[in-house]
Scaffold this motif. Structure first.
Motif, PDB file in Angstrom:
ATOM      1  N   PRO A  39      -7.404 -18.022  67.778  1.00 46.91           N
ATOM      2  CA  PRO A  39      -8.183 -16.872  67.316  1.00 46.91           C
ATOM      3  C   PRO A  39      -8.065 -16.695  65.798  1.00 46.91           C
ATOM      4  O   PRO A  39      -7.032 -17.014  65.202  1.00 46.91           O
ATOM      5  N   ALA A  40      -9.118 -16.195  65.187  1.00 43.17           N
ATOM      6  CA  ALA A  40      -9.161 -16.067  63.735  1.00 43.17           C
ATOM      7  C   ALA A  40      -8.027 -15.202  63.196  1.00 43.17           C
ATOM      8  O   ALA A  40      -7.448 -15.508  62.145  1.00 43.17           O
ATOM      9  N   ASP A  41      -7.669 -14.115  63.903  1.00 42.32           N
ATOM     10  CA  ASP A  41      -6.604 -13.245  63.410  1.00 42.32           C
ATOM     11  C   ASP A  41      -5.246 -13.932  63.508  1.00 42.32           C
ATOM     12  O   ASP A  41      -4.379 -13.742  62.643  1.00 42.32           O
ATOM     13  N   VAL A  42      -5.059 -14.764  64.536  1.00 42.00           N
ATOM     14  CA  VAL A  42      -3.815 -15.519  64.673  1.00 42.00           C
ATOM     15  C   VAL A  42      -3.682 -16.529  63.535  1.00 42.00           C
ATOM     16  O   VAL A  42      -2.616 -16.685  62.934  1.00 42.00           O
ATOM     17  N   LEU A  43      -4.776 -17.219  63.228  1.00 40.60           N
ATOM     18  CA  LEU A  43      -4.762 -18.175  62.124  1.00 40.60           C
ATOM     19  C   LEU A  43      -4.464 -17.470  60.814  1.00 40.60           C
ATOM     20  O   LEU A  43      -3.632 -17.938  60.018  1.00 40.60           O
ATOM     21  N   GLN A  44      -5.103 -16.347  60.583  1.00 37.11           N
ATOM     22  CA  GLN A  44      -4.897 -15.623  59.327  1.00 37.11           C
ATOM     23  C   GLN A  44      -3.446 -15.200  59.166  1.00 37.11           C
ATOM     24  O   GLN A  44      -2.873 -15.327  58.081  1.00 37.11           O
ATOM     25  N   ASP A  45      -2.835 -14.719  60.237  1.00 36.19           N
ATOM     26  CA  ASP A  45      -1.432 -14.300  60.162  1.00 36.19           C
ATOM     27  C   ASP A  45      -0.511 -15.487  59.886  1.00 36.19           C
ATOM     28  O   ASP A  45       0.475 -15.361  59.156  1.00 36.19           O
ATOM     29  N   ALA A  46      -0.843 -16.649  60.473  1.00 34.30           N
ATOM     30  CA  ALA A  46       0.018 -17.829  60.325  1.00 34.30           C
ATOM     31  C   ALA A  46      -0.132 -18.474  58.953  1.00 34.30           C
ATOM     32  O   ALA A  46       0.813 -19.097  58.445  1.00 34.30           O
ATOM     33  N   CYS A  47      -1.310 -18.339  58.335  1.00 32.24           N
ATOM     34  CA  CYS A  47      -1.585 -19.041  57.081  1.00 32.24           C
ATOM     35  C   CYS A  47      -0.833 -18.463  55.894  1.00 32.24           C
ATOM     36  O   CYS A  47      -0.554 -19.177  54.924  1.00 32.24           O
ATOM     37  N   ARG A  48      -0.557 -17.182  55.922  1.00 31.07           N
ATOM     38  CA  ARG A  48       0.180 -16.515  54.842  1.00 31.07           C
ATOM     39  C   ARG A  48      -0.459 -16.789  53.480  1.00 31.07           C
ATOM     40  O   ARG A  48       0.199 -17.215  52.522  1.00 31.07           O
ATOM     41  N   GLY A  49      -1.756 -16.571  53.414  1.00 29.63           N
ATOM     42  CA  GLY A  49      -2.458 -16.713  52.148  1.00 29.63           C
ATOM     43  C   GLY A  49      -3.139 -18.044  51.935  1.00 29.63           C
ATOM     44  O   GLY A  49      -3.997 -18.174  51.066  1.00 29.63           O
ATOM     45  N   ARG A  50      -2.764 -19.044  52.680  1.00 25.78           N
ATOM     46  CA  ARG A  50      -3.439 -20.340  52.567  1.00 25.78           C
ATOM     47  C   ARG A  50      -4.819 -20.264  53.202  1.00 25.78           C
ATOM     48  O   ARG A  50      -5.027 -19.569  54.177  1.00 25.78           O
ATOM     49  N   SER A  51      -5.763 -21.034  52.675  1.00 27.81           N
ATOM     50  CA  SER A  51      -7.095 -21.097  53.270  1.00 27.81           C
ATOM     51  C   SER A  51      -7.567 -22.525  53.504  1.00 27.81           C
ATOM     52  O   SER A  51      -8.558 -22.740  54.199  1.00 27.81           O
ATOM     53  N   THR A  52      -6.864 -23.516  52.920  1.00 25.98           N
ATOM     54  CA  THR A  52      -7.261 -24.912  53.066  1.00 25.98           C
ATOM     55  C   THR A  52      -6.057 -25.758  53.455  1.00 25.98           C
ATOM     56  O   THR A  52      -4.911 -25.325  53.359  1.00 25.98           O
ATOM     57  N   LEU A  53      -6.336 -26.985  53.892  1.00 25.35           N
ATOM     58  CA  LEU A  53      -5.273 -27.960  54.105  1.00 25.35           C
ATOM     59  C   LEU A  53      -5.554 -29.191  53.268  1.00 25.35           C
ATOM     60  O   LEU A  53      -6.699 -29.472  52.897  1.00 25.35           O
ATOM     61  N   THR A  54      -4.512 -29.923  52.939  1.00 30.93           N
ATOM     62  CA  THR A  54      -4.644 -31.170  52.192  1.00 30.93           C
ATOM     63  C   THR A  54      -4.756 -32.303  53.188  1.00 30.93           C
ATOM     64  O   THR A  54      -3.804 -32.590  53.910  1.00 30.93           O
ATOM     65  N   CYS A  55      -5.929 -32.915  53.245  1.00 34.17           N
ATOM     66  CA  CYS A  55      -6.178 -33.956  54.240  1.00 34.17           C
ATOM     67  C   CYS A  55      -6.122 -35.322  53.584  1.00 34.17           C
ATOM     68  O   CYS A  55      -7.061 -35.739  52.892  1.00 34.17           O
ATOM     69  N   GLY A  56      -5.007 -36.018  53.775  1.00 37.91           N
ATOM     70  CA  GLY A  56      -4.875 -37.368  53.261  1.00 37.91           C
ATOM     71  C   GLY A  56      -5.317 -38.395  54.281  1.00 37.91           C
ATOM     72  O   GLY A  56      -5.493 -38.094  55.468  1.00 37.91           O
ATOM     73  N   TYR A  57      -5.492 -39.599  53.813  1.00 37.35           N
ATOM     74  CA  TYR A  57      -5.808 -40.749  54.664  1.00 37.35           C
ATOM     75  C   TYR A  57      -4.799 -41.836  54.302  1.00 37.35           C
ATOM     76  O   TYR A  57      -5.043 -42.671  53.430  1.00 37.35           O
ATOM     77  N   ASN A  58      -3.644 -41.785  54.965  1.00 38.04           N
ATOM     78  CA  ASN A  58      -2.482 -42.586  54.594  1.00 38.04           C
ATOM     79  C   ASN A  58      -2.369 -43.820  55.484  1.00 38.04           C
ATOM     80  O   ASN A  58      -1.914 -43.736  56.619  1.00 38.04           O
ATOM     81  N   CYS A  59      -2.798 -44.951  54.966  1.00 37.44           N
ATOM     82  CA  CYS A  59      -2.778 -46.207  55.721  1.00 37.44           C
ATOM     83  C   CYS A  59      -1.451 -46.916  55.470  1.00 37.44           C
ATOM     84  O   CYS A  59      -1.012 -47.034  54.322  1.00 37.44           O
ATOM     85  N   LEU A  60      -0.825 -47.389  56.531  1.00 43.98           N
ATOM     86  CA  LEU A  60       0.514 -47.966  56.428  1.00 43.98           C
ATOM     87  C   LEU A  60       0.462 -49.474  56.654  1.00 43.98           C
ATOM     88  O   LEU A  60       0.070 -49.940  57.729  1.00 43.98           O
TER      89      LEU A  60
END
Length: 284
Positions: A39-60
């Motif tokens: 739920p949007a309110d659950v996400l908002q509470d968990a994010c603590r001010g964050r709004s984006t994620l850093t999405c890498g593409y890490n090939c090993l």
């Protein structure tokens, strides 16, 4: 971007296919949605001010006794599937390989955690095999799923790349089962749910281990909230169960983890925090 490490006698290097930064980082709300059980309110509470994620593409890349292998291959050049902005930000695997002294022509094997386009397109983006001498490996259920009728809406963006991967590798694509040793020191570990044949890859040599978890999680929020699914988990309950099992194993056996989508190089340790977990990036 490249990062070198060793797992016993297995010499490894993480090579980035790209990592979009601000203002092009994806929104957390695109990954953790009400339809996926967050739920949007659950996400908002968990994010603590964050709004984006850093999405890498890490090939090993892993130097095995049978030759150099790569685990997952990124999106490749000329990709427009997420919008025009993404094209110059991904498809950097070739340049990273050159910087690391690796040759496309000499690559012996491509190991796929699964056949989503951001893991497989780098191997076939031009219409020919990027690594012309390589054999490929994917789980039996993964090959079967993408070879048949695919009706799930969230799978549709990945169908073309998955099927082209299967077609181009042809008889050089070797399906495997869970717990199989794919290459010396490279073992398939069960992680179904994100896709039917989603696989974690365990590297082990001389008592050292590294667990490559593919898309088991996209962000540390899925460690503190391991029951969070994403729209791309084709079987959310199975994906959640796999995530918990792999995180428990990483903690209990103190295994270094490689996470494909976390910020470069995606290496870190997992610690238990009550009934959940925390992510601790490897100092770089």
């Amino acid at each position: 971007m490249i990062y070198q490490l060793s797992v016993g006698r297995l010499e490894c290097v993480v090579v980035s296919d790209g990592q979009p930064g601000p203002p092009f980082e994806p929104a957390l709300g695109d990954f953790f949605t009400p339809d996926a059980g967050v739920p949007a309110d659950v996400l908002q509470d968990a994010c603590r001010g964050r709004s984006t994620l850093t999405c890498g593409y890490n090939c090993l890349f892993v130097s095995t006794p049978d030759g150099m292998a790569v685990i997952d291959t990124g999106l490749g050049p000329d990709f427009l599937g997420y919008g025009e902005y993404i094209e110059p930000l991904v498809g950097q695997l070739d340049g990273g390989m050159t910087a690391a002294g690796l040759s496309r022509a000499n690559l012996a094997a491509v190991v796929f955690t699964h056949l989503h386009q951001d893991h497989s397109r780098g191997a076939i983006w031009s219409g020919d095999l990027t690594f012309p001498a390589a054999s490929a490996y994917a789980h039996t259920s993964e090959v079967a799923f993408w070879s048949g009728p695919v009706d799930l809406p969230s799978a549709q963006p990945h169908v073309e790349a998955a099927r082209e991967t299967i077609r181009l590798f042809g008889e050089r694509l070797h399906p495997f089962e869970y717990d199989a040793e794919i290459l010396p020191g490279v073992r398939a570990t069960a992680a179904p749910g994100h896709t039917p044949g989603h696989t974690a890859i365990l590297l082990q040599s001389q008592g050292e281990r590294l667990l490559c978890v593919g898309d088991t999680f996209y962000d540390p929020l899925q460690l503190t909230n391991p029951n969070w699914a994403t729209p791309w988990d084709l079987d959310a309950p199975a994906s959640i169960a796999s995530r918990r099992l792999l995180l428990e194993r990483a903690v209990d056996e103190q295994i270094l983890v490689h996470a494909y989508h976390l910020p470069f190089p995606g290496l870190g340790r997992v610690q238990r925090k009550g009934s959940t977990f925390t992510w601790h990036p490897l100092p770089t």
